[in-house]
Design a protein around this motif. Structure first.
Motif, PDB file in Angstrom:
ATOM      1  N   THR A   1     -22.548 -15.796 -40.699  1.00 50.55           N
ATOM      2  CA  THR A   1     -21.640 -16.323 -41.026  1.00 50.55           C
ATOM      3  C   THR A   1     -20.316 -15.243 -40.739  1.00 50.55           C
ATOM      4  OG1 THR A   1     -22.739 -17.033 -43.182  1.00 50.55           O
ATOM      5  CG2 THR A   1     -20.472 -17.355 -43.229  1.00 50.55           C
ATOM      6  N   LEU A   2     -19.295 -15.834 -40.249  1.00 43.77           N
ATOM      7  CA  LEU A   2     -18.198 -14.940 -39.881  1.00 43.77           C
ATOM      8  C   LEU A   2     -17.035 -15.646 -40.431  1.00 43.77           C
ATOM      9  CD1 LEU A   2     -18.674 -14.070 -35.971  1.00 43.77           C
ATOM     10  CD2 LEU A   2     -19.607 -12.870 -37.875  1.00 43.77           C
ATOM     11  N   ILE A   3     -15.732 -14.822 -40.936  1.00 44.90           N
ATOM     12  CA  ILE A   3     -14.491 -15.222 -41.368  1.00 44.90           C
ATOM     13  C   ILE A   3     -13.582 -14.237 -40.575  1.00 44.90           C
ATOM     14  CG2 ILE A   3     -12.882 -15.899 -43.092  1.00 44.90           C
ATOM     15  CD1 ILE A   3     -15.237 -16.007 -44.997  1.00 44.90           C
ATOM     16  N   VAL A   4     -13.182 -14.874 -39.541  1.00 44.45           N
ATOM     17  CA  VAL A   4     -12.187 -13.982 -38.817  1.00 44.45           C
ATOM     18  C   VAL A   4     -10.723 -14.226 -38.832  1.00 44.45           C
ATOM     19  CG1 VAL A   4     -11.982 -13.021 -36.267  1.00 44.45           C
ATOM     20  CG2 VAL A   4     -14.087 -13.916 -37.032  1.00 44.45           C
ATOM     21  N   VAL A   5      -9.968 -13.366 -39.262  1.00 48.65           N
ATOM     22  CA  VAL A   5      -8.568 -13.454 -39.306  1.00 48.65           C
ATOM     23  C   VAL A   5      -8.149 -12.983 -37.911  1.00 48.65           C
ATOM     24  CG1 VAL A   5      -6.313 -12.707 -40.360  1.00 48.65           C
ATOM     25  CG2 VAL A   5      -8.243 -13.211 -41.694  1.00 48.65           C
ATOM     26  N   THR A   6      -7.465 -13.767 -37.179  1.00 48.58           N
ATOM     27  CA  THR A   6      -6.966 -13.355 -35.907  1.00 48.58           C
ATOM     28  C   THR A   6      -5.866 -13.994 -35.335  1.00 48.58           C
ATOM     29  OG1 THR A   6      -7.780 -12.809 -33.744  1.00 48.58           O
ATOM     30  CG2 THR A   6      -8.624 -14.822 -34.641  1.00 48.58           C
ATOM     31  N   HIS A   7      -5.243 -13.272 -34.394  1.00 48.26           N
ATOM     32  CA  HIS A   7      -4.060 -14.067 -33.422  1.00 48.26           C
ATOM     33  C   HIS A   7      -4.746 -14.537 -32.188  1.00 48.26           C
ATOM     34  CE1 HIS A   7      -1.133 -12.911 -36.281  1.00 48.26           C
ATOM     35  NE2 HIS A   7      -1.626 -11.859 -36.418  1.00 48.26           N
ATOM     36  N   GLU A   8      -5.933 -14.313 -31.992  1.00 42.70           N
ATOM     37  CA  GLU A   8      -6.370 -14.439 -30.717  1.00 42.70           C
ATOM     38  C   GLU A   8      -7.081 -15.943 -30.306  1.00 42.70           C
ATOM     39  OE1 GLU A   8      -7.148 -12.421 -27.818  1.00 42.70           O
ATOM     40  OE2 GLU A   8      -5.760 -11.066 -28.978  1.00 42.70           O
ATOM     41  N   MET A   9      -5.963 -16.847 -30.128  1.00 42.94           N
ATOM     42  CA  MET A   9      -6.352 -18.174 -29.996  1.00 42.94           C
ATOM     43  C   MET A   9      -7.577 -18.635 -29.091  1.00 42.94           C
ATOM     44  SD  MET A   9      -4.343 -19.265 -32.163  1.00 42.94           S
ATOM     45  CE  MET A   9      -3.536 -18.000 -33.070  1.00 42.94           C
ATOM     46  N   GLY A  10      -7.569 -17.819 -27.977  1.00 41.92           N
ATOM     47  CA  GLY A  10      -8.759 -18.214 -26.921  1.00 41.92           C
ATOM     48  C   GLY A  10      -9.978 -18.139 -27.984  1.00 41.92           C
ATOM     49  N   PHE A  11     -10.101 -16.911 -28.495  1.00 39.50           N
ATOM     50  CA  PHE A  11     -11.412 -16.854 -29.321  1.00 39.50           C
ATOM     51  C   PHE A  11     -11.508 -17.915 -30.172  1.00 39.50           C
ATOM     52  CE2 PHE A  11     -14.556 -14.418 -31.504  1.00 39.50           C
ATOM     53  CZ  PHE A  11     -14.306 -14.821 -32.932  1.00 39.50           C
ATOM     54  N   ALA A  12     -10.465 -18.461 -30.920  1.00 32.40           N
ATOM     55  CA  ALA A  12     -10.684 -19.382 -32.118  1.00 32.40           C
ATOM     56  C   ALA A  12     -11.391 -20.669 -31.211  1.00 32.40           C
ATOM     57  CB  ALA A  12      -9.305 -19.718 -32.530  1.00 32.40           C
TER      58      ALA A  12
ATOM     59  N   MET B   1     -19.903 -11.677 -42.384  1.00 35.17           N
ATOM     60  CA  MET B   1     -18.971 -10.589 -41.859  1.00 35.17           C
ATOM     61  C   MET B   1     -17.584 -11.119 -42.057  1.00 35.17           C
ATOM     62  SD  MET B   1     -20.309  -7.595 -40.635  1.00 35.17           S
ATOM     63  CE  MET B   1     -20.018  -7.189 -38.835  1.00 35.17           C
ATOM     64  N   LEU B   2     -16.625 -10.146 -42.336  1.00 35.68           N
ATOM     65  CA  LEU B   2     -15.359 -10.340 -42.453  1.00 35.68           C
ATOM     66  C   LEU B   2     -14.606  -9.643 -41.669  1.00 35.68           C
ATOM     67  CD1 LEU B   2     -15.194 -10.138 -46.555  1.00 35.68           C
ATOM     68  CD2 LEU B   2     -15.158 -12.322 -45.265  1.00 35.68           C
ATOM     69  N   PHE B   3     -13.917 -10.203 -40.737  1.00 34.99           N
ATOM     70  CA  PHE B   3     -12.889  -9.733 -39.826  1.00 34.99           C
ATOM     71  C   PHE B   3     -11.538  -9.662 -40.052  1.00 34.99           C
ATOM     72  CE2 PHE B   3     -16.165  -8.392 -36.688  1.00 34.99           C
ATOM     73  CZ  PHE B   3     -17.133  -9.371 -37.019  1.00 34.99           C
ATOM     74  N   ASP B   4     -10.850  -8.690 -40.439  1.00 42.31           N
ATOM     75  CA  ASP B   4      -9.299  -8.458 -40.752  1.00 42.31           C
ATOM     76  C   ASP B   4      -8.492  -8.180 -39.563  1.00 42.31           C
ATOM     77  OD1 ASP B   4      -7.177  -7.107 -43.498  1.00 42.31           O
ATOM     78  OD2 ASP B   4      -6.942  -8.643 -41.879  1.00 42.31           O
TER      79      ASP B   4
END
Lengths: 263, 517
Positions: free
Chosen positions: A211-222, A181-184
């Motif tokens: 399998t996830l690839i997540v582009v995000t600005h949510e640092m807490g999630f990272a 799953m790709l998250f933009d």
């Protein structure tokens, strides 16, 4: 490929495994140009099955371009991309196979406004997987329950809130039973109250071993969900690392600069 | 800070507020009565009497109405509204009486009381409400005066020329033969001629819209093709036809088909016999082309036509059943339904079988040439005007429809296509399920405009002698039937046709609107 010197810290392009998992995505030496502007330069990235990779970086760093190259929404100019053993070339069959293995969730949701929520979710399975209508709808209801909005099934996307729409978009991608799953930037267009409901869903997905690839600005999630964090800037991968080390003690100067601005 | 304290203290002891003394109130009432009397006299005198005058006074009165009729009306309205709403009138303002209105009660105070809150009533000529009303009334007066003046001119002129001012001319004999109007005689009344014209307009419109839609769809999508030649060819078509006036296009087609071009002028007047196309060794003409008309074979009905059409209806029902069956099959198994192919195929096969079984309920009527080539008999023939008009107008409007369709497809957000791609839909599936449904919603309003344009442009049939409504009316005008009534009739008819088409398409548009909160 085995004698390409690796310049990205933390990536071993010789590996056939990452941390004990088999590779599901291999990218080696990938370049992408928009005209004369180089959006991606010399990207080497391997993702293992069931890994959660979070890509962060300033805007214009090429994060979205990177994941869009994986399912051929952008066409990479140089280098090699292999997804689940299928190489991404101009061969339409390969492209179709790879698109079936990957699901994408967009920043702008991109739900089909002329179809109900349940039709949005069942369109792919019915047309591509040739699923009978009843079976497709049952699966769709299961997925809607999984993202916690089963009562919205017969509504139109225009009648839902942003957070609900994004969850429907996630359900729509899951309906095709993808491996990756790709998250933009899935939460960038949402207001703060709705961000958490979407992140919950993504976290739950991560826990199920997808399998996830997540582009995000949510640092807490990272910090919470990622197995690996990749920092990109100016089209290059600057640093890769486990979240504990990455956020507390980054190696590169550029990474430090970025983190100091956002944390 | 001090002001809020004042207001608070004002509201605290409203019960203790004194009223205005009686003398002031009587004075206020007198002033109000005076104003109303003045207004009443002026209004009744000017409006009542002058409205009944004949038309000759109108130009001078238009300005007079501004000052004498508009202002009183505005004043009366304002007075009534203020009296009801806040209990204040101009008389009271003039007499120095103020009203407090706290939402539930009104209390009147004499001037000078420091507890009086705003607002007071402004002077009438500065009151924005009066000005607004006066402005609207003025506009109405000017428009009415203008219309009545123009109408007056029309009446005077019609009397001078001797034209009748009623619609009785519709029953008079038309006196001119109409091309191709079967069942129409020169002695038939004008209204029948207009009806024939209307029929012709309707036929040309329907066929024109059909051609425009089909060709436009094809060219519009072709212009988006990745095949360079196809795309450029479509662009050429659109740019050339779009930038030429429709009249020129129609005349061009008329000239190309019937006077010059690849089909020579097979006209008896030029010493040519109409060209007859025949299969070698056959006696029958499958097409006849002359400078005047084209003819193709038509079907003449035999005895069992009625039965045939009943069977066709029954087959249509069967085809509908096939459609439903294939849809259910697709729902049950997920395999593609191909329901259009199935229904149409079943329909065609059964109808063909019926046709053969009944021994052919239709027989061909072959066109032939008679009177030494001067006339075409039999078959189905159309005159050159009709061909030029429908073909020219259809292809002209198709260029606009093509651009509408291309624009609507490009207007669908790019993210929609990307989302469809990311759920692995093929290009054809993406178009069919995601892009085109959304594009159609964008395309329909401008398409309605194009249909309306085509219907209006059929009036250009005048240039190719096609007897549409406009030509019929103009001919009547030329033989001294009254023009204003004729023009009124044509305008109403075109307006009605366009409104009907627009209403139907708008109903469809509303039914497919995207649903939002």
């Amino acid at each position: 490929m085995t004698d390409t010197p690796t310049t990205t810290p933390g990536v071993n392009s010789d590996a056939t495994q990452i941390g004990g998992r088999s590779l599901i995505i291999e990218m080696a030496g990938v370049d992408k140009f928009f005209g004369t502007f180089q959006a991606l330069s010399n990207i080497d990235m391997n993702v293992g099955t069931g890994e959660v990779v979070v890509v962060i970086g300033p805007s214009g760093s090429g994060k979205s371009t990177l994941i869009r190259c994986i399912n051929r929404l952008e066409h990479h100019d140089r280098g090699r991309i292999v997804v689940d053993g299928v190489e991404l070339t101009d061969d339409v069959r390969n492209i179709a196979l790879i698109r079936r293995e990957t699901g994408m969730v967009f920043q702008q949701f991109n739900l089909f406004p002329h179809l109900t929520v349940i039709d949005n979710i069942t369109l792919g399975p019915r047309q591509v997987l040739k699923m009978p209508k009843k079976q497709a709808e049952d699966r769709a209801m299961e997925l809607l329950e999984r993202v916690k909005i089963p009562e919205q099934a017969r509504k139109f996307p225009g009648q839902l809130s942003g957070g609900q729409q994004q969850r429907v978009a996630i359900a729509r991608s899951l309906a095709m039973q993808p491996k990756i799953m790709l998250f933009d930037e899935p939460t960038s267009a949402l207001d703060p109250e709705m961000i958490s409901e979407v992140l919950e869903v993504i976290l739950e997905l991560a826990k199920t071993g997808m399998t996830l690839i997540v582009v995000t600005h949510e640092m807490g999630f990272a910090r919470e969900a990622a197995d690996r964090v990749i920092f990109m800037a100016d089209g290059e991968i600057v640093e890769v690392g486990e979240p504990e080390h990455f956020f507390t003690n980054p190696r590169e100067e550029r990474t430090r600069l970025f983190l100091s601005q956002i944390l | 800070m001090g002001r809020t304290a004042d207001i608070a203290s004002t509201q605290a002891d409203l019960t203790a507020v004194p009223s205005a003394p009686p003398s002031r109130r009587v004075l206020a009432l007198l002033v109000d009565a005076l104003i109303l009397a003045l207004v009443g006299v002026i209004s009744i005198w000017q409006l009542g009497l002058r409205l009944l005058d004949d038309y000759s006074d109108i130009p001078e009165l238009a300005l007079a109405w501004v000052f004498i009729a508009v202002a009183p009306a505005a004043i009366v309205i304002i007075m009534v509204v203020d009296a009801v709403r806040i209990g204040q009138t101009p008389g009271m303002a003039a007499a120095g009486v103020r009203t407090i209105h706290d939402g539930t009660t009104k209390r009147t105070l004499p001037t000078g009381d420091p507890r009086v809150p705003e607002p007071g009533i402004p002077a009438l000529w500065r009151d924005v409400r009066v000005l607004r009303l006066a402005g609207q009334a003025l506009a109405a007066v000017v428009v009415v005066a203008l219309i009545r003046w123009m109408f007056h001119n029309l009446i005077v002129r019609m009397d001078e020329v001797g034209l009748p001012k009623d619609f009785d001319f519709l029953d008079a004999a038309y006196g001119v033969a109409l091309r191709d109007a079967y069942g129409f005689d020169v002695a038939d009344p004008v209204w029948k001629a207009l009806l024939v014209g209307l029929q012709n307009t309707a036929v040309a419109s329907v066929v024109g819209i059909f051609i425009a839609t089909v060709v436009g769809l094809f060219v519009g999508i072709a212009r988006l093709s990745s095949n360079w030649l196809v795309a450029k060819g479509a662009s050429l078509y659109v740019e050339s036809l779009r930038n030429i006036p429709p009249l020129v296009v129609i005349i061009f087609f008329g000239a190309a088909l019937f006077t010059y071009g690849p089909f020579p002028a097979w006209a008896v007047s030029r010493g040519h016999f109409p060209w007859q196309g025949r299969w070698p060794g056959s006696e029958n003409n499958w097409i006849i082309i002359s400078a005047e008309r084209w003819a193709i074979p038509s079907l003449g009905s035999n005895d069992n036509v009625g039965l045939f059409w009943l069977l066709v209806l029954a087959t249509a029902a069967v085809a509908a059943g096939v459609w439903v069956w294939r849809t259910r099959y697709n729902n049950a198994t997920g395999n593609p339904h191909h329901r259009v192919l199935w229904s149409v195929g079943v329909f065609a096969v059964i109808v063909a079988a019926c046709f053969a079984a009944l021994g052919g309920p239709y027989s061909w009527s072959w066109p032939g040439v008679s009177d030494n080539g001067r006339r075409v008999v039999g078959g189905f023939s159309t005159n050159s005007g009709y061909m030029a008009l429908t073909l020219g107008l259809g292809l002209y409007t198709a260029s606009f429809v093509a651009e509408i369709i291309r624009g609507s497809i490009l207007a669908v957000p790019k993210g929609q296509g990307e989302a469809a791609t990311s759920v692995a839909l093929k290009s054809s599936q993406r178009y069919r399920h995601v892009v085109l449904p959304q594009a159609q919603r964008i395309a329909i309003p401008p398409y309605i405009s194009e249909c309306a344009n085509l219907i209006k442009n059929t009036s250009l049939g005048l240039a190719v002698a096609y007897p549409d409504l406009f030509l019929v009316a103009v001919t009547a005008w030329g033989i001294n039937f009254p023009a204003p009534q004729l023009i009124l009739i044509i305008m109403i008819v075109y307006l009605t046709m366009n409104l009907i088409v627009s209403a139907l398409l708008n109903m469809y548009n509303r039914s497919i609107q995207l649903k939002e909160r």
